[in-house]
Design a protein around this motif. Structure first.
Motif, PDB file in Angstrom:
ATOM      1  N   VAL A 161      -2.970 -18.355   4.740  1.00  0.00           N
ATOM      2  CA  VAL A 161      -2.934 -19.646   4.032  1.00  0.00           C
ATOM      3  C   VAL A 161      -2.643 -19.411   2.552  1.00  0.00           C
ATOM      4  O   VAL A 161      -1.797 -20.084   1.954  1.00  0.00           O
ATOM      5  CB  VAL A 161      -4.255 -20.414   4.227  1.00  0.00           C
ATOM      6  CG1 VAL A 161      -4.269 -21.685   3.380  1.00  0.00           C
ATOM      7  CG2 VAL A 161      -4.467 -20.749   5.702  1.00  0.00           C
ATOM      8  N   HIS A 162      -3.331 -18.448   1.963  1.00  0.00           N
ATOM      9  CA  HIS A 162      -3.145 -18.185   0.532  1.00  0.00           C
ATOM     10  C   HIS A 162      -1.731 -17.728   0.219  1.00  0.00           C
ATOM     11  O   HIS A 162      -1.173 -18.100  -0.812  1.00  0.00           O
ATOM     12  CB  HIS A 162      -4.180 -17.175   0.047  1.00  0.00           C
ATOM     13  CG  HIS A 162      -5.544 -17.773  -0.053  1.00  0.00           C
ATOM     14  ND1 HIS A 162      -6.166 -17.996  -1.244  1.00  0.00           N
ATOM     15  CD2 HIS A 162      -6.391 -18.238   0.898  1.00  0.00           C
ATOM     16  CE1 HIS A 162      -7.337 -18.555  -1.043  1.00  0.00           C
ATOM     17  NE2 HIS A 162      -7.496 -18.713   0.265  1.00  0.00           N
ATOM     18  N   LEU A 163      -1.129 -16.947   1.100  1.00  0.00           N
ATOM     19  CA  LEU A 163       0.250 -16.510   0.901  1.00  0.00           C
ATOM     20  C   LEU A 163       1.208 -17.702   0.906  1.00  0.00           C
ATOM     21  O   LEU A 163       2.105 -17.797   0.070  1.00  0.00           O
ATOM     22  CB  LEU A 163       0.642 -15.495   1.984  1.00  0.00           C
ATOM     23  CG  LEU A 163       2.006 -14.843   1.845  1.00  0.00           C
ATOM     24  CD1 LEU A 163       2.097 -14.056   0.539  1.00  0.00           C
ATOM     25  CD2 LEU A 163       2.271 -13.931   3.026  1.00  0.00           C
ATOM     26  N   HIS A 164       0.992 -18.615   1.831  1.00  0.00           N
ATOM     27  CA  HIS A 164       1.821 -19.829   1.854  1.00  0.00           C
ATOM     28  C   HIS A 164       1.703 -20.588   0.531  1.00  0.00           C
ATOM     29  O   HIS A 164       2.705 -21.021  -0.030  1.00  0.00           O
ATOM     30  CB  HIS A 164       1.394 -20.754   3.005  1.00  0.00           C
ATOM     31  CG  HIS A 164       2.086 -20.470   4.293  1.00  0.00           C
ATOM     32  ND1 HIS A 164       3.354 -20.901   4.568  1.00  0.00           N
ATOM     33  CD2 HIS A 164       1.675 -19.818   5.400  1.00  0.00           C
ATOM     34  CE1 HIS A 164       3.707 -20.518   5.783  1.00  0.00           C
ATOM     35  NE2 HIS A 164       2.699 -19.843   6.312  1.00  0.00           N
ATOM     36  N   VAL A 165       0.481 -20.752   0.040  1.00  0.00           N
ATOM     37  CA  VAL A 165       0.233 -21.555  -1.157  1.00  0.00           C
ATOM     38  C   VAL A 165       0.714 -20.867  -2.426  1.00  0.00           C
ATOM     39  O   VAL A 165       1.353 -21.484  -3.271  1.00  0.00           O
ATOM     40  CB  VAL A 165      -1.276 -21.902  -1.271  1.00  0.00           C
ATOM     41  CG1 VAL A 165      -1.601 -22.542  -2.609  1.00  0.00           C
ATOM     42  CG2 VAL A 165      -1.681 -22.823  -0.124  1.00  0.00           C
TER      43      VAL A 165
END
Length: 191
Positions: A161-165
């Motif tokens: 999730v953090h990579l996407h954001v």
């Protein structure tokens, strides 16, 4: 007649300061938060903040941990799949909101200030350690192989999730929670 800023105490003071701190992190980034600005936004004296939190890093850490506990509580549904899907769903919902996106980006991007960097690291280590409890409960129930590393598992899910954001800047796929949990569960299930 309303109370003066000096008369704000206890839970009201904490809420006002935490809210102001979070708003500052979202608007200017964690490295640009200043106690004077937080105090002005919260309607309290700087001395009230220093009396309660002692340092800016302690205030930042408290605010971030409060926000995460409120927005992404650690679920206990009684099943590993349920816990992981709820955790991922809450994390994705948080990450999709403008304030959540700003918060994640503001706590990931490196800063030249070593004190702020230390606070950021401590926040992520503490939050990650808390989330590992989901996997430890799964191990205790026999849903997860005893050799599985709880930290690696939660880093895999949360990191996605953090990579996407922070890096891809894309809309999160609609089935990400379920698909990511399916992928991870296949790898950590007892053989």
């Amino acid at each position: 007649m309303g109370k003066s800023p000096a008369q704000i105490r206890g839970a009201r003071l904490r809420k006002a300061v935490i809210d102001a701190t979070l708003a500052r992190i979202e608007s200017v980034g964690i490295g640009n938060v200043r106690v004077a600005d937080v105090a002005a936004d919260a309607g309290v004296h700087e001395t009230s903040i220093y009396r309660r939190w002692k340092t800016l890093p302690r205030l930042l850490l408290d605010a971030l941990l409060f926000r995460m506990a409120d927005e992404i509580p650690l679920p206990d549904t009684g099943s590993l799949r349920g816990d992981l899907e709820r955790f991922m769903t809450d994390l994705i919902r948080f990450a999709e909101a403008p304030s959540g996106m700003a918060m994640i980006r503001g706590t990931v991007i490196g800063d030249a200030d070593p004190v702020v960097d230390a606070t950021r690291r401590e926040f992520w280590v503490r939050r990650l350690s808390m989330s590992e409890e989901i996997i430890r409960r799964g191990i205790a129930r026999g849903e997860v192989a005893s050799t599985v590393d709880p930290r690696l598992t939660m880093l895999t899910l949360g990191g996605l999730v953090h990579l996407h954001v922070t890096q891809l800047g894309e809309t999160l796929p609609p089935n990400l929670a379920r698909e990511a949990v399916d992928l991870v569960l296949d790898g950590i299930a007892p053989r």
